[in-house]
Enzyme design. Structure first.
Site, mmCIF file in Angstrom:
data_model
loop_
_atom_site.group_PDB
_atom_site.id
_atom_site.type_symbol
_atom_site.label_atom_id
_atom_site.label_comp_id
_atom_site.label_asym_id
_atom_site.label_seq_id
_atom_site.Cartn_x
_atom_site.Cartn_y
_atom_site.Cartn_z
ATOM 1 N N GLY A 43 0.829 -1.213 0.000
ATOM 2 C CA GLY A 43 0.000 0.000 0.000
ATOM 3 C C GLY A 43 0.856 1.253 0.000
ATOM 4 N N TYR A 157 -1.067 -18.098 -3.479
ATOM 5 C CA TYR A 157 -2.056 -17.021 -3.364
ATOM 6 C C TYR A 157 -3.470 -17.601 -3.514
ATOM 7 C CZ TYR A 157 -4.917 -12.990 -4.590
ATOM 8 O OH TYR A 157 -5.922 -12.052 -4.618
ATOM 9 N N LYS A 161 -6.312 -18.003 -0.442
ATOM 10 C CA LYS A 161 -7.601 -17.305 -0.521
ATOM 11 C C LYS A 161 -8.751 -18.310 -0.433
ATOM 12 C CE LYS A 161 -6.606 -12.875 -0.957
ATOM 13 N NZ LYS A 161 -7.211 -11.797 -0.188
HETATM 14 N N1 LIG Z 1 -7.201 -5.973 -7.425
HETATM 15 C C1 LIG Z 1 -7.754 -7.088 -7.865
HETATM 16 O O1 LIG Z 1 -7.996 -7.262 -9.078
HETATM 17 C C2 LIG Z 1 -8.152 -8.170 -6.903
HETATM 18 C C3 LIG Z 1 -8.728 -9.339 -7.411
HETATM 19 C C4 LIG Z 1 -9.080 -10.344 -6.531
HETATM 20 C C5 LIG Z 1 -8.897 -10.178 -5.169
HETATM 21 N N2 LIG Z 1 -8.334 -9.045 -4.709
HETATM 22 C C6 LIG Z 1 -8.139 -8.920 -3.252
HETATM 23 O O2 LIG Z 1 -8.589 -7.653 -2.814
HETATM 24 C C7 LIG Z 1 -7.775 -7.201 -1.721
HETATM 25 C C8 LIG Z 1 -7.250 -5.810 -2.026
HETATM 26 O O3 LIG Z 1 -6.414 -5.892 -3.189
HETATM 27 P P1 LIG Z 1 -5.737 -4.605 -3.846
HETATM 28 O O4 LIG Z 1 -5.776 -4.790 -5.315
HETATM 29 O O5 LIG Z 1 -6.306 -3.388 -3.237
HETATM 30 O O6 LIG Z 1 -4.210 -4.823 -3.402
HETATM 31 P P2 LIG Z 1 -3.196 -3.797 -2.697
HETATM 32 O O7 LIG Z 1 -1.855 -4.442 -2.715
HETATM 33 O O8 LIG Z 1 -3.329 -2.459 -3.308
HETATM 34 O O9 LIG Z 1 -3.764 -3.761 -1.209
HETATM 35 C C9 LIG Z 1 -3.427 -4.713 -0.221
HETATM 36 C C10 LIG Z 1 -3.083 -3.931 1.037
HETATM 37 O O10 LIG Z 1 -2.810 -4.843 2.107
HETATM 38 C C11 LIG Z 1 -1.686 -4.349 2.823
HETATM 39 N N3 LIG Z 1 -1.032 -5.466 3.527
HETATM 40 C C12 LIG Z 1 -0.377 -6.513 2.985
HETATM 41 N N4 LIG Z 1 0.080 -7.338 3.930
HETATM 42 C C13 LIG Z 1 -0.306 -6.783 5.122
HETATM 43 C C14 LIG Z 1 -0.119 -7.172 6.472
HETATM 44 N N5 LIG Z 1 0.539 -8.294 6.807
HETATM 45 N N6 LIG Z 1 -0.645 -6.387 7.443
HETATM 46 C C15 LIG Z 1 -1.298 -5.230 7.137
HETATM 47 N N7 LIG Z 1 -1.491 -4.821 5.865
HETATM 48 C C16 LIG Z 1 -1.005 -5.584 4.866
HETATM 49 C C17 LIG Z 1 -0.791 -3.745 1.756
HETATM 50 O O11 LIG Z 1 0.169 -2.843 2.267
HETATM 51 C C18 LIG Z 1 -1.825 -3.069 0.863
HETATM 52 O O12 LIG Z 1 -2.098 -1.744 1.267
HETATM 53 C C19 LIG Z 1 -6.678 -8.240 -1.548
HETATM 54 O O13 LIG Z 1 -7.057 -9.107 -0.502
HETATM 55 C C20 LIG Z 1 -6.662 -8.972 -2.865
HETATM 56 O O14 LIG Z 1 -6.206 -10.294 -2.735
HETATM 57 C C21 LIG Z 1 -7.944 -8.022 -5.533
#
Ligand SMILES: NC(=O)c1ccc[n+]([C@@H]2O[C@H](COP(=O)([O-])OP(=O)(O)OC[C@H]3O[C@@H](n4cnc5c(N)ncnc54)[C@H](O)[C@@H]3O)[C@@H](O)[C@H]2O)c1
Length: 322
Positions: A43, A157, A161
């Protein structure tokens, strides 16, 4: 007042990420209070800049693996009742290199948070699942029931999930939203996971050729981030039929499939990019087709995606150019 319209106190983990920041922004705009958690692994601080100083927002820099994290947050914010758990390792290649850490963060930490939410009497626990839970299943569209213990997951991953979603499904207050390919403003084009749209828009805006991995005939189901946020709000019962809270696992996609080549052409047109396309070998482990069956969440919660791909691309490109 309808219960669903009362102001709620919510935790959003992964708040400094792409989706988490949009969700927090919407919850605040609805008048709710948000405690955002992030450790900035993927993030960015600038993702929360627009609401960092909002009077109803507090930020807690923490790792979701912390024991009794929700207890600590609840001591400072006794009214917390909703947990939106998005923090995760989101990079598939990273998960291949660090499978144990991925399991710890994506699965074990989720189980622990879910247990804490249960013990503390939270009303809702909404988990960010993923289309990767379907592994190499090439049936289209993918129904929620297709992901089972027998599914061949293509990465830690996807496996992490899947295991977490099943755990959330078996809880009293949990829902897992299985997202397909989310796109929109603030998606990091530099991240390996970031999705083809942010990589294409970034390259097109810089006048560079768009790089396609494989022949471009792969298909994906692209869903705009504002529609994803709508799904979260409905899943938590913060809107909709008497604030009813759907429980279980739901696909969140559009049910429409787009080839990577069609996507590239649309983005090139929108950016007036004449730099052509570059083709590189397909990434091993990438699935060919991915399409959501979307009836379950529509029938349960009344959710419909509202933003089509051309409009979503326009919003994304306008944002990137500001
Ligand atoms: N973007 C997509 O297309 C997509 C698709 C399917 C699922 N998802 C899921 O949606 C969620 C959000 O995804 P995103 O695209 O916003 O990703 P992103 O990487 O922008 O956001 C994930 C956030 O989690 C934080 N994080 C990671 N490990 C951590 C920890 N141990 N403790 C605290 N914070 C932690 C990161 O710093 C980041 O801000 C995720 O769970 C992802 O698996 C996203």
């Amino acid at each position: 007042m309808n219960e669903s319209h009362a102001k709620k106190e919510c935790v959003v983990t992964g708040v400094a990420g792409f989706v988490g920041s949009h969700l927090a922004e919407r919850l605040l705009a609805m008048g709710h209070t948000v405690v955002g958690v992030d450790n900035f692994f993927s993030g960015r601080l600038h993702n929360i800049a627009s609401f960092r100083e909002h009077p109803n927002f507090s930020f807690c820099r923490a790792d979701v693996r912390e024991q009794n994290l929700l207890d600590r947050l609840k001591r400072a914010h006794p009214g917390l009742k909703y947990c939106f758990h998005l923090a995760a390792i989101v990079s598939v290649p990273y998960s291949m290199d660090y499978p144990d850490r991925t399991m710890e963060i994506n699965y074990q930490a989720t189980v622990r948070l879910l247990g804490e939410a249960d013990r503390l009497g939270f009303t809702a626990f909404i988990f960010a699942g993923s289309a990767a839970e379907y592994g190499d299943d090439q049936r289209t569209p993918l129904l929620e029931g297709y992901a089972t213990e027998r599914t061949r997951h293509l990465s830690p991953y996807g496996r992490s999930k899947f295991l977490a979603s099943k755990q959330v499904e078996s809880s009293l207050r949990g829902a897992s939203l299985r997202f397909f390919n989310i796109y929109g403003p603030r998606q990091d084009p530099g991240s390996q996971y970031s999705g083809v749209i942010s990589r294409f828009t970034d390259a097109a805006a810089k006048g560079r050729p768009l790089t396609i991995l494989g022949d471009g005939q792969q298909t994906r189901d692209f869903v705009y981030v504002a529609d994803v946020v709508d799904a979260y709000i409905l899943a938590a019962g913060l809107k909709g039929k008497n604030g009813a809270m759907p429980r279980g696992i739901y696909n969140i996609g559009t049910g429409k499939s787009t080839t990577i080549l069609e996507l590239a052409e649309a983005i090139k047109r929108a950016c007036d990019n004449n730099s052509g396309l570059k083709f590189l070998p397909e990434r091993p482990g990438d699935i060919r087709h991915s399409l959501a069956a979307v009836d379950k969440f529509r029938d349960t919660a009344g959710w419909e995606p509202r933003v089509d791909l051309p409009d979503g691309l326009r919003h994304t490109l306008n944002f990137e150019s500001t």
